[in-house]
Design a protein around this motif. Structure first.
Motif, mmCIF file in Angstrom:
data_model
loop_
_atom_site.group_PDB
_atom_site.id
_atom_site.type_symbol
_atom_site.label_atom_id
_atom_site.label_comp_id
_atom_site.label_asym_id
_atom_site.label_seq_id
_atom_site.Cartn_x
_atom_site.Cartn_y
_atom_site.Cartn_z
ATOM 1 N N ALA A 224 7.992 -6.525 0.560
ATOM 2 C CA ALA A 224 6.940 -6.142 1.469
ATOM 3 C C ALA A 224 5.916 -7.447 1.633
ATOM 4 C CB ALA A 224 6.328 -4.887 1.251
ATOM 5 N N SER A 225 5.405 -7.860 2.824
ATOM 6 C CA SER A 225 4.483 -8.697 2.906
ATOM 7 C C SER A 225 3.136 -8.208 2.648
ATOM 8 C CB SER A 225 4.517 -9.199 4.598
ATOM 9 O OG SER A 225 4.128 -8.262 5.268
ATOM 10 N N GLY A 226 2.110 -9.112 2.300
ATOM 11 C CA GLY A 226 1.042 -8.697 1.750
ATOM 12 C C GLY A 226 0.795 -7.936 0.390
ATOM 13 N N GLY A 227 1.848 -7.942 -0.306
ATOM 14 C CA GLY A 227 1.704 -7.151 -1.455
ATOM 15 C C GLY A 227 0.617 -7.838 -2.537
ATOM 16 N N ARG A 228 0.090 -7.180 -3.476
ATOM 17 C CA ARG A 228 -1.077 -7.661 -4.234
ATOM 18 C C ARG A 228 -0.636 -7.281 -5.499
ATOM 19 N NH1 ARG A 228 -7.350 -7.646 -2.402
ATOM 20 N NH2 ARG A 228 -7.962 -9.034 -4.179
ATOM 21 N N ALA A 229 -0.774 -7.903 -6.682
ATOM 22 C CA ALA A 229 -0.496 -7.594 -7.973
ATOM 23 C C ALA A 229 -1.533 -6.745 -8.392
ATOM 24 C CB ALA A 229 -0.307 -8.768 -8.916
ATOM 25 N N VAL A 230 -1.507 -5.758 -9.056
ATOM 26 C CA VAL A 230 -2.271 -4.915 -9.662
ATOM 27 C C VAL A 230 -1.961 -4.037 -10.857
ATOM 28 C CG1 VAL A 230 -3.292 -3.917 -7.115
ATOM 29 C CG2 VAL A 230 -1.351 -2.859 -8.137
ATOM 30 N N LEU A 231 -2.877 -3.586 -11.500
ATOM 31 C CA LEU A 231 -2.492 -2.683 -12.776
ATOM 32 C C LEU A 231 -2.844 -1.262 -12.240
ATOM 33 C CD1 LEU A 231 -4.842 -4.339 -15.352
ATOM 34 C CD2 LEU A 231 -2.322 -4.647 -14.962
ATOM 35 N N VAL A 232 -1.785 -0.297 -12.468
ATOM 36 C CA VAL A 232 -1.720 1.146 -12.025
ATOM 37 C C VAL A 232 -2.059 1.889 -13.164
ATOM 38 C CG1 VAL A 232 -0.529 2.821 -10.722
ATOM 39 C CG2 VAL A 232 -0.433 0.388 -10.021
ATOM 40 N N GLY A 233 -3.011 2.382 -13.717
ATOM 41 C CA GLY A 233 -2.980 3.193 -14.704
ATOM 42 C C GLY A 233 -2.663 2.320 -16.015
ATOM 43 N N GLY A 234 -3.142 1.065 -16.059
ATOM 44 C CA GLY A 234 -2.923 -0.148 -17.052
ATOM 45 C C GLY A 234 -1.660 -0.400 -17.116
ATOM 46 N N LEU A 235 -0.765 -0.289 -16.116
ATOM 47 C CA LEU A 235 0.689 -0.595 -16.091
ATOM 48 C C LEU A 235 0.762 -1.885 -15.045
ATOM 49 C CD1 LEU A 235 2.970 2.616 -16.476
ATOM 50 C CD2 LEU A 235 2.437 0.753 -18.161
ATOM 51 N N PRO A 236 1.648 -3.030 -14.958
ATOM 52 C CA PRO A 236 1.692 -3.890 -13.776
ATOM 53 C C PRO A 236 2.293 -3.074 -12.583
ATOM 54 C CG PRO A 236 3.631 -4.115 -15.495
ATOM 55 C CD PRO A 236 2.602 -3.170 -16.249
ATOM 56 N N GLY A 237 1.929 -3.498 -11.423
ATOM 57 C CA GLY A 237 2.024 -2.826 -10.493
ATOM 58 C C GLY A 237 1.950 -3.735 -9.177
ATOM 59 N N VAL A 238 2.267 -3.165 -8.014
ATOM 60 C CA VAL A 238 1.987 -4.005 -6.839
ATOM 61 C C VAL A 238 1.482 -2.817 -5.739
ATOM 62 C CG1 VAL A 238 4.345 -4.054 -6.105
ATOM 63 C CG2 VAL A 238 2.809 -5.654 -5.118
ATOM 64 N N VAL A 239 0.634 -3.383 -4.881
ATOM 65 C CA VAL A 239 0.258 -2.536 -3.688
ATOM 66 C C VAL A 239 0.635 -3.335 -2.403
ATOM 67 C CG1 VAL A 239 -1.464 -1.536 -2.351
ATOM 68 C CG2 VAL A 239 -1.810 -1.487 -4.846
ATOM 69 N N ALA A 240 1.407 -2.716 -1.356
ATOM 70 C CA ALA A 240 1.696 -3.357 -0.210
ATOM 71 C C ALA A 240 1.110 -2.649 1.092
ATOM 72 C CB ALA A 240 3.272 -3.094 -0.042
ATOM 73 N N TRP A 241 0.669 -3.507 1.893
ATOM 74 C CA TRP A 241 0.123 -2.952 3.321
ATOM 75 C C TRP A 241 0.939 -3.048 4.611
ATOM 76 C CZ3 TRP A 241 -2.436 -5.359 -0.890
ATOM 77 C CH2 TRP A 241 -3.546 -4.664 -1.436
ATOM 78 N N ARG A 242 0.806 -2.448 5.472
ATOM 79 C CA ARG A 242 1.248 -2.590 7.009
ATOM 80 C C ARG A 242 0.219 -3.753 7.504
ATOM 81 N NH1 ARG A 242 1.536 2.867 6.161
ATOM 82 N NH2 ARG A 242 3.705 3.864 6.048
ATOM 83 N N GLU A 243 0.939 -4.147 8.668
ATOM 84 C CA GLU A 243 0.225 -5.288 9.301
ATOM 85 C C GLU A 243 -0.999 -4.623 9.772
ATOM 86 O OE1 GLU A 243 2.458 -6.633 12.744
ATOM 87 O OE2 GLU A 243 4.007 -7.561 11.295
#
Length: 288
Positions: A224-243
């Motif tokens: 998914a475009s616009g994804g951003r690396a994050v920590l989710v409850g301390g675990l590696p993760g990613v958030v993605a957004w719509r346009e």
């Protein structure tokens, strides 16, 4: 007598709060349940209670069960406590602490369980409550309660203490996301555990995908475009957004022995709206 009853309850408060929190996944709901249990105890004739620990566990269990059954009108309920933070530093000491958070992986799976399954699993497997007692809470036989817990256990099957995000975990997740973006099927298989479990909370319910081949074949969300690396409850993760800037998904990865053993994703707009998420990349900070 009232003072003695108050002291006895206060001695149980932390345990009762922990039970309610594990069942419900929400600190706020757990506090409400414990407070309601105290109100019921204060109206009860103490002479009729022969086992206070068991009585309080039963009351907290029944109130929690009522909350679970009423959550159909509150789809966002437990997700507002999942900590999602921008992953800006690879230093382990800067990671968001797991603390006593249930974590997205376990919470998504618990949300896939029926109220009875969830209560039986949590009470028995996490707090060693006998099935006889669980049966009284659920209005079922001990054997039926045992079957509910067994069924839930097969669905959960998740590491009880996943490692927090360190450099190795981040690199594995990064390799997965790059392979998903590039359509590199073999690359996906290299970083996925053969028994990997993908659990996605969607508007239509929880979807579970098992096995590296199946997960790799459906790894579209990683691109998914616009994804951003994050920590989710301390675990590696990613958030993605719509346009339009609305959140599309939040994904958390559990990495064990250098491979991704679990992927938990939330793609339900109602649940995403309740979560405190970072802004999409390139967004100019606005108040609110």
């Amino acid at each position: 007598m009232p003072d003695t009853l108050t002291e006895a309850f206060e001695a149980q408060r932390d345990r009762l709060r922990a039970v309610a929190h594990r069942v419900l996944g929400s600190h706020a709901d757990a506090e409400d349940v414990v407070q309601e249990a105290w109100l019921r105890l204060s109206r009860q004739d103490a002479e009729t209670i022969h086992n206070l620990d068991g009585w309080l566990t039963t009351v907290v269990g029944r109130i929690s069960l009522d909350v679970l059954r009423s959550r159909r009108s509150r789809p966002e309920a437990p997700y507002d406590e999942i900590v999602v933070a921008v992953d800006e530093s690879p230093a382990p000491e800067d990671d968001v602490a797991l603390a006593d958070s249930i974590g997205l992986a376990l919470l998504v799976v618990l949300e896939s369980l029926g109220p009875g399954e969830r209560l039986a699993f949590v009470l028995h497997d996490l707090f060693a409550v006998p099935f006889e007692e669980i049966g009284r809470i659920l209005g079922k036989t001990p054997g039926a309660s045992k079957m509910l817990a067994s069924r839930a256990r097969r669905k959960v099957r998740t590491p009880s203490q996943p490692p927090a995000a360190g450099r190795e975990q981040r690199e594995v997740v990064g390799a997965f996301l790059r392979a998903a973006r590039d359509g590199d099927f073999e690359g996906l298989l290299r970083v996925l555990d053969p028994e990997v479990r993908l659990t996605v909370d969607t508007p239509d319910g929880v979807v579970v995908v098992l096995g590296a081949t199946n997960v790799a074949a459906g790894a579209r969300f990683g691109a998914a475009s616009g994804g951003r690396a994050v920590l989710v409850g301390g675990l590696p993760g990613v958030v993605a957004w719509r346009e339009d800037g609305s959140p599309l998904s939040v994904v958390a990865f559990t990495v064990v022995d250098g491979r991704i053993a679990g992927i938990a994703a939330v793609a339900d707009p109602a649940r995403l709206a309740s979560m405190d998420l970072p802004e999409p990349p390139g967004t100019v900070g606005t108040a609110g």
